[in-house]
Design a protein around this motif. Structure first.
Motif, short mmCIF file in Angstrom:
data_model
loop_
_atom_site.label_atom_id
_atom_site.label_comp_id
_atom_site.label_asym_id
_atom_site.label_seq_id
_atom_site.Cartn_x
_atom_site.Cartn_y
_atom_site.Cartn_z
N VAL A 82 0.85 -1.19 0.00
CA VAL A 82 0.00 0.00 0.00
C VAL A 82 0.89 1.24 0.00
N ILE A 83 0.55 2.20 -0.85
CA ILE A 83 1.34 3.43 -0.92
C ILE A 83 0.41 4.64 -0.80
N ILE A 84 1.00 5.78 -0.52
CA ILE A 84 0.29 7.06 -0.43
C ILE A 84 0.81 7.97 -1.54
N VAL A 85 -0.08 8.63 -2.26
CA VAL A 85 0.31 9.63 -3.25
C VAL A 85 -0.17 10.99 -2.76
N HIS A 86 0.76 11.91 -2.59
CA HIS A 86 0.43 13.26 -2.12
C HIS A 86 0.79 14.26 -3.22
N ILE A 87 -0.21 15.03 -3.69
CA ILE A 87 0.00 16.03 -4.74
C ILE A 87 -0.35 17.40 -4.19
N GLU A 88 0.57 18.34 -4.32
CA GLU A 88 0.40 19.68 -3.76
C GLU A 88 0.55 20.73 -4.86
N PRO A 89 -0.56 21.30 -5.38
CA PRO A 89 -0.45 22.42 -6.32
C PRO A 89 0.03 23.67 -5.60
N GLN A 90 0.89 24.45 -6.25
CA GLN A 90 1.43 25.66 -5.64
C GLN A 90 1.37 26.80 -6.66
N SER A 91 0.56 27.82 -6.39
CA SER A 91 0.32 28.89 -7.35
C SER A 91 1.14 30.14 -7.10
N SER A 92 1.97 30.15 -6.07
CA SER A 92 2.83 31.31 -5.81
C SER A 92 4.20 30.83 -5.34
N THR A 93 5.22 31.61 -5.62
CA THR A 93 6.57 31.23 -5.20
C THR A 93 6.72 31.44 -3.70
N PRO A 115 4.80 3.87 2.35
CA PRO A 115 5.64 4.59 1.37
C PRO A 115 4.82 5.71 0.72
N ILE A 116 5.47 6.85 0.50
CA ILE A 116 4.77 8.04 0.00
C ILE A 116 5.43 8.54 -1.28
N ILE A 117 4.60 8.88 -2.28
CA ILE A 117 5.06 9.52 -3.51
C ILE A 117 4.66 11.00 -3.43
N PRO A 118 5.60 11.91 -3.18
CA PRO A 118 5.26 13.33 -3.07
C PRO A 118 5.44 14.05 -4.41
N ILE A 119 4.43 14.84 -4.81
CA ILE A 119 4.45 15.55 -6.09
C ILE A 119 4.05 17.01 -5.87
N ALA A 120 4.86 17.92 -6.38
CA ALA A 120 4.53 19.35 -6.34
C ALA A 120 4.20 19.82 -7.75
N VAL A 121 3.09 20.56 -7.89
CA VAL A 121 2.69 21.11 -9.19
C VAL A 121 2.80 22.62 -9.12
N TYR A 122 3.80 23.19 -9.82
CA TYR A 122 4.01 24.64 -9.82
C TYR A 122 3.20 25.25 -10.95
N THR A 123 2.26 26.14 -10.59
CA THR A 123 1.37 26.75 -11.58
C THR A 123 1.67 28.22 -11.80
N TYR A 124 2.73 28.75 -11.19
CA TYR A 124 3.07 30.16 -11.35
C TYR A 124 4.00 30.35 -12.55
N ASP A 125 4.20 31.61 -12.93
CA ASP A 125 4.99 31.91 -14.12
C ASP A 125 6.48 32.01 -13.83
N GLU A 126 6.86 32.29 -12.61
CA GLU A 126 8.28 32.43 -12.29
C GLU A 126 9.03 31.12 -12.53
N SER A 127 10.33 31.23 -12.73
CA SER A 127 11.14 30.05 -13.10
C SER A 127 11.56 29.20 -11.91
N LEU A 128 11.38 29.71 -10.68
CA LEU A 128 11.82 28.96 -9.50
C LEU A 128 11.17 27.59 -9.45
N GLU A 129 11.99 26.56 -9.31
CA GLU A 129 11.47 25.19 -9.23
C GLU A 129 12.30 24.41 -8.22
#
Length: 301
Positions: A82-93, A115-129
């Motif tokens: 069994v695994i956990i998937v965590h997705i976090e959208p981020q709209s600002s730097t 076990p966890i699969i962490p995912i960040a979704v960057y939706t802002y225009d700046e290049s910081l990643e």
């Protein structure tokens, strides 16, 4: 206020953006992973998906509660793990976002011990990643925490136009395109949507999301329809259950709207609203997509 209202970006607007992305990924979870994380999708058993209750953790340093956006439990294919998937959208730097991802990971692991699969979704225009969080000393590295990232503005929209994926279609509006490509992006989006054969409620949902981030002005809409006619795509696009006349992009289209169909359109809008309510879509989002008043949508509940 509608989630689609364009006003100066404040904290509440970022919350609206994150909520929109949360809804998109929640309803199209499998399609999201297939489009942007195929290496993960290949191993996930989507028949075992179970959304977990919204996780709220108190940030002792900041003194407020933080809600994790998407947390699901599933299994790996052909395995009992069994695994956990965590997705976090981020709209600002945010300079400490990578640390926050580690904090969420730690709290989730402490609670579930899976076990966890962490995912960040960057939706802002700046290049910081940001991709990792490190803790080290001159004499010793304590840890390096890595997480998956999707920075939409760094994606080339042309790489996805042959996809039959509704999430990829919706997110064309947030990918890396120039001002001169706006009309072309919209045209390719409409082609994708027409070929997917989604049910009316989901087609309107995807269309509404796309228009939130890429809405053409009147001149651009005219150019778009001119190109569609020249390419012979007007008949195909007219089959979409979206009123292009209402949105001002189908002037001159042979298949217009007769006035006598107004009542039929209202009933269709109510039917679509009911389907979206079943999917737990926000009232203001449904209002923007169907053009029904929020009070009327409340009555449909």
């Amino acid at each position: 206020m509608s989630v689609f209202s364009l006003v100066r970006e404040g904290k509440k607007d970022y919350v609206h953006h994150d909520q929109l992305f949360k809804e998109l990924i929640h309803h199209f979870f499998e399609e999201f992973l297939e489009a942007f994380f195929p290496e993960v999708s290949e191993y996930v058993d989507f028949q075992s998906i179970k959304p977990l209750s919204e996780e709220v953790f108190t940030d002792m340093h900041e003194g407020d509660a933080r809600r994790l956006d998407i947390v699901v439990e599933t299994r790996l294919k052909n395995q009992d793990a069994v695994i956990i998937v965590h997705i976090e959208p981020q709209s600002s730097t945010q300079s400490d976002f990578h640390e926050r991802m580690y904090l969420y990971f730690s709290l989730l692991y402490n609670k579930y011990r899976k076990p966890i699969i962490p995912i960040a979704v960057y939706t802002y225009d700046e290049s910081l990643e940001q991709r990792e969080f490190n803790m080290s000393f001159p004499f010793h590295r304590v840890l390096t925490f890595n997480f998956f990232t999707l920075h939409l503005r760094k994606k080339n929209w042309r790489d996805y136009i042959r996809s039959n994926n509704p999430v990829a279609a919706a997110l064309l509006s947030k990918m890396g395109y120039s001002e001169s490509e706006r009309i072309q992006v919209k045209k390719e989006f409409l082609r994708m949507l027409a070929k997917m054969k989604l049910d009316p409620a989901r087609q309107r949902w995807i269309y509404g999301f796309f228009e939130r981030y890429l809405k053409l002005d009147e001149r651009e809409e005219g150019e778009l329809m001119k190109e569609i006619r020249q390419m012979g795509d007007a008949e195909m696009l007219s089959e979409l259950p979206i009123s292009y006349e209402e949105k001002g992009i189908a002037k001159g289209m042979e298949k217009g709207m007769e006035k006598g169909k107004q009542l039929g359109k209202l009933e269709e809008a109510k039917r679509v609203a009911k389907e979206m309510l079943k999917e737990d879509a926000p009232i203001d989002f449904i209002s923007r997509v169907t053009h029904l008043e929020p009070e009327d949508i409340e009555k449909l509940k």
